[in-house]
Scaffold this active site. Structure first.
Site, PDB file in Angstrom:
ATOM      1  N   LYS A 229      -1.745   3.077  19.679  1.00  0.00           N
ATOM      2  CA  LYS A 229      -0.732   3.529  20.629  1.00  0.00           C
ATOM      3  C   LYS A 229      -0.988   4.969  21.052  1.00  0.00           C
ATOM      4  O   LYS A 229      -0.822   5.328  22.222  1.00  0.00           O
ATOM      5  CB  LYS A 229       0.655   3.362  20.001  1.00  0.00           C
ATOM      6  CG  LYS A 229       1.085   1.900  19.949  1.00  0.00           C
ATOM      7  CD  LYS A 229       2.125   1.605  18.896  1.00  0.00           C
ATOM      8  CE  LYS A 229       2.323   0.091  18.795  1.00  0.00           C
ATOM      9  NZ  LYS A 229       3.049  -0.341  17.616  1.00  0.00           N
TER      10      LYS A 229
ATOM     11  N   GLN B 285       7.584   1.794  14.046  1.00  0.00           N
ATOM     12  CA  GLN B 285       6.525   0.871  13.657  1.00  0.00           C
ATOM     13  C   GLN B 285       7.007  -0.029  12.523  1.00  0.00           C
ATOM     14  O   GLN B 285       7.437   0.452  11.474  1.00  0.00           O
ATOM     15  CB  GLN B 285       5.271   1.654  13.215  1.00  0.00           C
ATOM     16  CG  GLN B 285       4.085   0.763  12.879  1.00  0.00           C
ATOM     17  CD  GLN B 285       3.621  -0.071  14.065  1.00  0.00           C
ATOM     18  OE1 GLN B 285       3.380   0.458  15.153  1.00  0.00           O
ATOM     19  NE2 GLN B 285       3.492  -1.365  13.871  1.00  0.00           N
TER      20      GLN B 285
ATOM     21  N   ASP C  50      10.400  -0.977  22.933  1.00  0.00           N
ATOM     22  CA  ASP C  50       9.898  -2.176  22.262  1.00  0.00           C
ATOM     23  C   ASP C  50      10.736  -3.406  22.619  1.00  0.00           C
ATOM     24  O   ASP C  50      10.350  -4.531  22.323  1.00  0.00           O
ATOM     25  CB  ASP C  50       9.922  -1.959  20.741  1.00  0.00           C
ATOM     26  CG  ASP C  50       8.608  -2.352  20.075  1.00  0.00           C
ATOM     27  OD1 ASP C  50       7.639  -2.672  20.795  1.00  0.00           O
ATOM     28  OD2 ASP C  50       8.550  -2.351  18.832  1.00  0.00           O
TER      29      ASP C  50
END
Length: 278
Positions: free
Chosen positions: A48, A92, A115
């Site tokens: 990322k 994460q 997300d």
């Protein structure tokens, strides 16, 4: 038969994004929170970071130790929620077992949830409203566009019902006026159903499970699976066995995987635009 590489589509989309970033008043910013040092998570976070650098985004990473408390994690998220220079927040996953993942996700500002996992965004998706949608399903829709398949009226079978892929991609496909069937581990006579599919989305995490007996001639196949067999990556579809039956198919690796991070960047850009317009 066409092989559709997400890696190539991802490159095209990132180049367009990089050009747009050059015209902006400030760089869009993605903040990533990493708790612990799980090797897979560390690797994903590096990917990322690399992608943000490629398109000219600001990237902010907050590392917490494996034994950080749930409240410490939520406090970091609250500070990111209030930071006007942060457009997207990603935690994460997975988190250490002593931390409740849902409570952590719930603490993210839905307007920065790039997300697409916050219940508000998930609810808006299923209500047919604009929102931040999960990244892998968004990438699947882009790959189908690249395949030049007209989804309207098509019989689409999604195998897998997870909140990350199966359920949200089914809703996005319905939005394209496809006729969608969701199958899962309890489905009876799976091969009979998938053989009727004009489009098959395979997302079950079983290596090379889908052989030619599951595939209709001329089908479009999206392989979401990422499995490791004898040290090599492979998908849920037995690629070599089925490719000659397909109109188009995505490989593993270089198929869906690269598109997930690209759509994370697209969501961050979307957040920047929305926040700037306010």
């Amino acid at each position: 038969m066409k092989i559709i590489y997400g890696s190539e589509l991802s490159k095209e989309m990132k180049e367009a994004m990089a050009n747009e970033v050059k015209t902006l008043d400030r760089k869009p910013c993605l903040a990533v929170l990493l708790v612990g040092d799980n090797p897979a998570s560390v690797s994903y976070v590096k990917g990322k970071n690399k992608a943000c650098l490629e398109v000219g985004f600001d990237y902010r990473q907050i590392d917490l130790s494996e034994d950080a408390s749930e409240m410490e994690v939520i406090d970091v998220i609250k500070s990111l929620n209030e930071d006007d220079f942060v457009d997207g927040i990603l935690v994460q996953l997975p988190l250490p077992k002593h931390i409740n993942e849902q409570r952590v996700i719930n603490s993210i500002d839905p307007g920065k949830d790039v997300d697409g996992l916050h219940p508000v965004n998930f609810g808006r998706l299923f209500a047919g409203l604009d929102a931040f949608y999960p990244c892998t399903p968004l990438g699947i829709i882009e790959l189908l566009k690249k395949m030049e398949v007209d989804l309207e009226g098509k019989n689409v079978v999604v195998v897998g019902r997870s909140n990350l892929v199966g359920l949200p991609v089914s809703r996005l496909l319905l939005k394209q006026n496809a006729t969608v069937t969701i199958c899962h581990s309890r489905t009876k006579d799976l091969a009979r159903i998938t053989r009727e599919a004009d489009v098959l989305v395979a997302a079950i995490g079983k290596p090379r499970f889908f052989t030619e007996e599951y595939i209709k001639d001329g089908a479009y196949v999206i392989d979401v699976g990422v499995n490791r067999v004898d040290g090599k990556l492979c998908g849920d579809v037995d690629f070599d066995n089925v490719k000659d039956k397909c109109a188009a198919i995505t490989p593993v690796p270089k198929g869906c995987g690269p598109m997930t991070i690209t759509m994370l960047l697209e969501n961050t850009m979307k957040s920047y635009r929305m926040r700037s317009s306010k």
